[in-house]
Design an enzyme around this catalytic site. Structure first.
Site, mmCIF file in Angstrom:
data_model
loop_
_atom_site.group_PDB
_atom_site.id
_atom_site.type_symbol
_atom_site.label_atom_id
_atom_site.label_comp_id
_atom_site.label_asym_id
_atom_site.label_seq_id
_atom_site.Cartn_x
_atom_site.Cartn_y
_atom_site.Cartn_z
ATOM 1 N N GLU A 69 114.745 66.452 14.396
ATOM 2 C CA GLU A 69 114.623 66.516 12.945
ATOM 3 C C GLU A 69 115.483 67.647 12.402
ATOM 4 O OE1 GLU A 69 110.460 67.374 12.570
ATOM 5 O OE2 GLU A 69 110.005 65.260 12.381
ATOM 6 N N HIS A 93 101.844 70.778 14.785
ATOM 7 C CA HIS A 93 101.062 71.974 14.420
ATOM 8 C C HIS A 93 99.608 71.829 14.854
ATOM 9 C CE1 HIS A 93 100.464 75.674 12.109
ATOM 10 N NE2 HIS A 93 99.277 75.182 11.841
ATOM 11 N N HIS A 105 112.308 70.313 15.716
ATOM 12 C CA HIS A 105 112.975 70.549 14.433
ATOM 13 C C HIS A 105 113.715 71.884 14.555
ATOM 14 C CE1 HIS A 105 112.674 70.142 9.791
ATOM 15 N NE2 HIS A 105 113.733 70.866 10.122
ATOM 16 N N HIS A 120 103.331 65.195 9.561
ATOM 17 C CA HIS A 120 103.059 66.493 8.925
ATOM 18 C C HIS A 120 101.565 66.667 8.656
ATOM 19 C CE1 HIS A 120 104.773 70.274 7.408
ATOM 20 N NE2 HIS A 120 103.606 70.336 6.797
#
Ligand SMILES: CC(=O)[C@@H](O)[C@H](O)COP(=O)(O)O
Ligand SMILES: NCC(=O)COP(=O)(O)O
EC number: 2.6.99.2
Length: 251
Positions: free
Chosen positions: A76, A223, A45, A199
């Site tokens: 993204e 993450h 991203h 996410h």
């Protein structure tokens, strides 16, 4: 049940890299480890402020993925900011449109397709991305009523924003939240879309989510995966995700 694919998001490798001069840890090096460990693809991203993934990382990772036929590159970003330039330059397999403002700490909402003006702005960019050969996925909240509009705009997929699931997992709210995601997946597929998700997904919350939603094509995870890799190593962490995806698909 469909075997969901894993796309490893390298944003947080790049974030650590940016803490010093130089290029270590190198996102390309860790992207290769992820692909060698079986990941179906890589995601980045490249935000306009280059807080983690830099513009120069984008073509370098495109070159890496080209060395692995059958694997995919997913870029993204906000199509009204810098995303389209990256799509024109490297023509990734997939473009995921995300409505982030430039100063957002992270992605925290999907597109509001009830806004006709927003839809009118999106449509030509979706058309251009598809003309570039990219599969187009729209980052969406789990709202079943929005799925048909995504299809009408020409999207191939939606990516369901899964932070609400990550928060609800292991709480009494889990079943109700999963039901909203399952309804959104059903509505998306009924509209002729495929479904991605991402996410805050992790080794601990992924399986329950996929069992409840049943037909997710791809999850993109970065993450939690990076934090887990600090403990288990990148290759072992990817192998653990792949084992979860194999196990869920067998059910
Ligand atoms: C769209 C989404 O939820 C994530 O892919 C996003 O890339 C997270 O961005 P940060 O890694 O900058 O938090
Ligand atoms: N689209 C979701 C993604 O690429 C990674 O999100 P996260 O796992 O970093 O929260």
């Amino acid at each position: 049940m469909r075997r969901t694919l894993l796309s490893v998001n390298l944003n947080k490798i790049a974030l650590v890299r940016n803490a010093r001069e130089g290029n270590w840890p190198d996102p390309v090096y860790f992207g290769r480890i992820a692909l060698e460990a079986g990941a179906a693809g890589l995601t980045v991203h490249p935000r306009p402020d280059e807080r983690h993934v830099r513009a120069s990382d984008v073509p370098a990772l495109a070159e890496l993925v080209r060395q692995y036929p059958g694997r995919e590159y997913n870029i993204e970003g906000n199509p009204f900011h810098n995303l389209m330039d990256h799509l024109r330059a490297v023509r990734p397999h997939q473009a995921t449109f995300v409505p982030d403002a430039t100063d957002q700490i992270t992605s925290d909402h999907g597109f509001d397709l009830s806004d006709e003006a927003e839809c009118a702005r999106l449509k030509p960019l979706i058309d251009e991305a598809k003309a570039l050969g990219c599969r187009v996925s729209l980052f969406m909240d789990p709202v079943p009523e929005m799925m048909a509009k995504a299809k009408e705009l020409g999207a191939d997929r939606v990516e369901l924003y899964t932070e609400a699931w990550a928060v609800a997992a292991e709480t009494p709210a889990a079943e109700g939240v999963l039901a909203a995601y399952a309804s959104s997946v059903e509505a998306a597929i009924e509209a002729g879309l495929e479904v991605n998700a991402g996410h805050d997904l992790s080794l601990t919350n992924l399986a329950q989510f996929l069992r409840a939603t049943k037909d997710v094509a791809e999850v993109s995870i970065g993450h939690a995966l990076t934090a887990e890799a600090l403990e288990f190593g990148m290759a072992e962490t990817v192998r653990r995700y792949e084992a979860i995806l194999d196990e869920v698909a067998r059910c």
